[in-house]
Design an enzyme around this catalytic site. Structure first.
Site, mmCIF file in Angstrom:
data_model
loop_
_atom_site.group_PDB
_atom_site.id
_atom_site.type_symbol
_atom_site.label_atom_id
_atom_site.label_comp_id
_atom_site.label_asym_id
_atom_site.label_seq_id
_atom_site.Cartn_x
_atom_site.Cartn_y
_atom_site.Cartn_z
ATOM 1 N N HIS A 114 73.811 43.513 -21.940
ATOM 2 C CA HIS A 114 73.429 42.152 -21.449
ATOM 3 C C HIS A 114 74.575 41.860 -23.383
ATOM 4 O O HIS A 114 74.102 42.028 -23.954
ATOM 5 C CB HIS A 114 72.222 41.768 -22.654
ATOM 6 C CG HIS A 114 70.598 42.085 -20.961
ATOM 7 N ND1 HIS A 114 70.341 42.986 -21.832
ATOM 8 C CD2 HIS A 114 70.027 41.529 -20.447
ATOM 9 C CE1 HIS A 114 69.611 44.227 -21.353
ATOM 10 N NE2 HIS A 114 68.994 43.156 -20.464
ATOM 11 N N ASP A 117 73.313 41.535 -26.373
ATOM 12 C CA ASP A 117 73.059 43.335 -26.937
ATOM 13 C C ASP A 117 74.713 43.371 -27.400
ATOM 14 O O ASP A 117 74.253 44.358 -29.106
ATOM 15 C CB ASP A 117 72.816 43.594 -25.902
ATOM 16 C CG ASP A 117 71.793 44.312 -25.114
ATOM 17 O OD1 ASP A 117 70.949 43.726 -25.301
ATOM 18 O OD2 ASP A 117 72.190 44.353 -23.828
ATOM 19 N N GLU A 245 67.156 42.926 -9.653
ATOM 20 C CA GLU A 245 66.386 43.855 -10.195
ATOM 21 C C GLU A 245 65.033 43.607 -9.964
ATOM 22 O O GLU A 245 64.798 42.662 -11.049
ATOM 23 C CB GLU A 245 66.970 44.193 -11.348
ATOM 24 C CG GLU A 245 66.098 46.406 -12.110
ATOM 25 C CD GLU A 245 66.826 45.815 -13.361
ATOM 26 O OE1 GLU A 245 67.887 46.138 -13.669
ATOM 27 O OE2 GLU A 245 65.880 46.600 -14.202
ATOM 28 N N GLU A 281 64.926 50.139 -10.478
ATOM 29 C CA GLU A 281 64.398 51.066 -11.269
ATOM 30 C C GLU A 281 63.469 51.782 -10.751
ATOM 31 O O GLU A 281 62.236 51.478 -10.776
ATOM 32 C CB GLU A 281 64.369 50.296 -12.534
ATOM 33 C CG GLU A 281 63.789 50.739 -13.782
ATOM 34 C CD GLU A 281 64.163 49.736 -15.175
ATOM 35 O OE1 GLU A 281 65.202 49.227 -15.453
ATOM 36 O OE2 GLU A 281 62.698 49.636 -16.102
ATOM 37 N N HIS A 284 59.855 50.252 -12.776
ATOM 38 C CA HIS A 284 58.858 49.749 -11.908
ATOM 39 C C HIS A 284 59.200 49.922 -10.337
ATOM 40 O O HIS A 284 58.208 49.275 -10.091
ATOM 41 C CB HIS A 284 60.725 48.177 -11.743
ATOM 42 C CG HIS A 284 61.218 47.654 -12.894
ATOM 43 N ND1 HIS A 284 62.502 46.827 -12.990
ATOM 44 C CD2 HIS A 284 61.232 48.351 -13.973
ATOM 45 C CE1 HIS A 284 62.933 47.189 -14.388
ATOM 46 N NE2 HIS A 284 62.214 47.470 -15.034
ATOM 47 N N ASP A 309 68.631 52.126 -11.377
ATOM 48 C CA ASP A 309 67.869 51.971 -13.204
ATOM 49 C C ASP A 309 67.505 52.789 -12.910
ATOM 50 O O ASP A 309 65.877 53.417 -13.076
ATOM 51 C CB ASP A 309 68.206 50.557 -13.867
ATOM 52 C CG ASP A 309 68.317 49.624 -14.541
ATOM 53 O OD1 ASP A 309 69.649 49.585 -14.276
ATOM 54 O OD2 ASP A 309 67.914 48.853 -15.599
ATOM 55 N N ASP A 320 56.571 48.757 -18.991
ATOM 56 C CA ASP A 320 57.200 50.311 -18.121
ATOM 57 C C ASP A 320 57.966 50.285 -19.603
ATOM 58 O O ASP A 320 58.133 50.377 -20.555
ATOM 59 C CB ASP A 320 58.506 48.748 -18.094
ATOM 60 C CG ASP A 320 60.317 49.070 -17.525
ATOM 61 O OD1 ASP A 320 59.726 50.155 -17.219
ATOM 62 O OD2 ASP A 320 60.454 47.954 -17.532
ATOM 63 N N ASP A 322 60.289 52.892 -19.597
ATOM 64 C CA ASP A 322 61.539 53.066 -20.190
ATOM 65 C C ASP A 322 61.885 54.698 -20.395
ATOM 66 O O ASP A 322 62.818 54.593 -21.303
ATOM 67 C CB ASP A 322 62.343 52.276 -20.618
ATOM 68 C CG ASP A 322 62.002 50.688 -20.155
ATOM 69 O OD1 ASP A 322 62.043 50.642 -18.728
ATOM 70 O OD2 ASP A 322 62.548 50.044 -20.459
ATOM 71 N N ASP A 352 68.428 53.399 -18.297
ATOM 72 C CA ASP A 352 67.932 52.169 -18.855
ATOM 73 C C ASP A 352 65.851 52.785 -19.194
ATOM 74 O O ASP A 352 65.559 52.353 -18.989
ATOM 75 C CB ASP A 352 67.225 51.217 -17.511
ATOM 76 C CG ASP A 352 66.852 49.901 -18.012
ATOM 77 O OD1 ASP A 352 66.263 49.698 -19.300
ATOM 78 O OD2 ASP A 352 66.799 48.709 -17.740
HETATM 79 C C1 XLS Z 1 63.293 45.403 -18.344
HETATM 80 C C2 XLS Z 1 64.760 45.543 -17.243
HETATM 81 C C3 XLS Z 1 65.897 44.896 -17.919
HETATM 82 C C4 XLS Z 1 67.130 45.060 -17.640
HETATM 83 C C5 XLS Z 1 68.385 44.631 -17.386
HETATM 84 O O1 XLS Z 1 62.263 45.976 -16.752
HETATM 85 O O2 XLS Z 1 64.775 47.026 -16.489
HETATM 86 O O3 XLS Z 1 66.293 46.160 -18.902
HETATM 87 O O4 XLS Z 1 67.286 46.437 -16.535
HETATM 88 O O5 XLS Z 1 67.994 42.608 -17.441
HETATM 89 NI NI NI Z 2 66.511 47.961 -15.856
HETATM 90 NI NI NI Z 3 62.492 47.604 -17.271
#
Ligand code: XLS
Ligand code: NI
Ligand code: NI
Length: 450
Positions: A114, A117, A245, A281, A284, A309, A320, A322, A352
């Site tokens: 991003h 980032d 996404e 993702e 998600h 992702d 999430d 991750d 991700d």
């Molecule tokens: C958040 C998203 C984010 C996207 C990028 O849940 O996964 O990280 O991948 O903005």
């Molecule tokens: Ni993501």
């Molecule tokens: Ni995410």
């Protein structure tokens, strides 16, 4: 290894030699703590190099920016560039050097970021853009030196308080304009860095309560925003794919880009179904009540599959989390669907994914990515067997073979009316015979490939 900037003399990680393919018998030792058992970039899998089938990317935000906070506690990682009171631009440069150190140690071909980032937000958009451009130049140099490429860039339209009520879907058009300005700058940087895609995740494009939300207006705003991005992409000649996404909730209660199906409906409503694809993702998909492979198969069926992702949610936690992927059958089924649909094309497997907040050693970042890359490589070999053997595909084709016959084709081609079908059933008086779905046998078959 690349030439290192003079102001970052100290190496961040505990190892200096990039990881190698060591073969399936590899066990970590003190002398060689990391290595790949399955990830062999040049190995041919279904006609392509493994590296080109998998297209791994390391994400900037979880790996370098996130400090280890959760809702109840502060920083745990305390990376040297996280220190309060430091010069934010010097810290951003140090962070970038460490990022490229990690990409090379892992032999990761891509990264993702991003805008916020890689460079600190300034006092004005002008200053923020300038910061972004300066760090962008450093990143471009490191990309040239190392051959590491950009899978996608994206704008952070959710962290700053100006976006608390959404970016494109904000009740204030000034916020919409600010978000547009930010996306213009990141899209152009992504283009200049040769990015393969550009991602839009609607972090706060959703709402908490209809009492303060005009849903119809917000959807129209979001549609117009997407059209503006596509128009600008064509204007500057960016050849990469624009990706949305999907995520059903978090941070808002109702996100407009809920899942692949709702994104597809939204794209069609705004004439964008041939312009925008999806970045799916794992976590998600789960939050939306779908399996990962369902979302992938649906995106392929609708012609909007873009990129992945790659991460994992938790069976017991409803948010999430991750985590790095760690389940062979889960990833194998996902890769099977990706390959059946024609492979990743401009997309990739972007981790991700983040460390658990107790994993505070720098080398935990290596362990997490290397393990995940190895798992995906191993899953790719499973998917290769599933496709190569062909038994799953044969059984599937057999199950639907009626539709390849004369009557099945006539129905689908529109040559039968409801009345024709009714007359045919009455005339023949044949009761259709139920056939076993054979799920258990197919699951047993799957296990033979694992
Ligand atoms: C958040 C998203 C984010 C996207 C990028 O849940 O996964 O990280 O991948 O903005
Ligand atoms: Ni993501
Ligand atoms: Ni995410």
């Amino acid at each position: 290894m690349n030439a290192r900037a003079p102001d970052t003399a100290t190496r961040f990680f505990g190892i200096a030699e990039p990881l190698r393919f060591e073969g399936p018998k590899f066990r970590p030792s003190a002398r060689r703590p990391f290595g790949y058992r399955w990830y062999e970039p040049d190995r041919l899998v279904l006609g392509k190099r493994m590296e080109d089938q998998l297209r791994f990317a390391v994400c900037w935000w979880h790996s370098f920016v996130w400090t280890g906070t959760d809702a109840f506690g502060g920083d745990t990682f305390e990376r040297r560039w996280h220190k309060a009171g430091g010069d934010p631009m010097a810290q951003a440069r140090d962070q970038a050097e460490v990022a490229f150190e990690l990409f090379q140690l892992l032999h990761a071909p891509f990264f993702t970021f991003h805008d916020r980032d890689i460079a600190p937000e300034g006092a004005s958009l002008r200053e923020s853009n300038l910061n972004l451009r300066r760090i962008g130049e450093l990143i471009a140099r490191r990309m040239d030196e190392t051959g590491v490429k950009l899978l996608w860039g994206t704008a952070n339209l959710f962290s700053h308080r100006r976006y608390m009520a959404g970016a494109a879907t904000n009740p204030d058009p000034e916020v919409f304009a600010y978000a547009a300005a930010q996306v213009k700058n990141v899209l152009e940087l992504t283009h200049e860095l040769g990015g393969a895609n550009y991602v839009l995740w609607g972090g706060r494009e959703g709402y908490e309560t209809l009492l303060n939300t005009d849903l119809k207006r917000e959807l129209a705003q979001l549609g117009r925003f997407m059209q503006l991005v596509v128009e600008h992409k064509h204007k500057i000649g960016f050849k990469g794919a624009i990706l949305i996404e999907p995520k059903p909730a978090e941070p808002t209660k109702h996100q407009y880009d809920f899942d692949v199906a709702s994104v597809h409906g939204f794209l069609r409503a705004h004439g964008l179904e041939h312009e925008i694809k999806v970045n799916i993702e794992q976590n998600h998909a789960l939050l939306a009540g779908h399996s990962f492979e369902h979302e992938i198969a649906l995106a392929h069926a609708l012609g909007i599959f873009g990129s992945i992702d790659m991460n994992r949610g938790d069976e017991l936690l409803g948010w999430d989390t991750d985590q790095f992927p760690n389940s062979l059958p889960q990833v194998a089924l996902a890769l099977y669907e990706i390959l059946k649909g024609g492979g990743l094309a401009s997309g990739g497997l972007n981790f991700d994914a983040k460390l658990r907040r107790q994993s505070i050693d720098p080398d935990d970042l290596i362990a997490a990515h290397a393990g995940a890359m190895d798992l995906c490589a191993s899953a790719l070999l499973v998917a290769e067997k599933m496709i190569g053997d062909g038994e799953l595909a044969r059984q599937l084709a057999a199950r639907y073979q009626g539709w390849d016959g004369a009557e099945g084709r006539a129905i689908l081609k529109g040559r039968r009316s409801l009345a024709d079908l009714a007359a045919r059933v009455e005339r023949r008086a044949i009761e259709p015979q139920p056939v076993s779905g054979r799920q258990e046998r197919l699951e047993n078959l799957l296990n033979t490939y694992l």
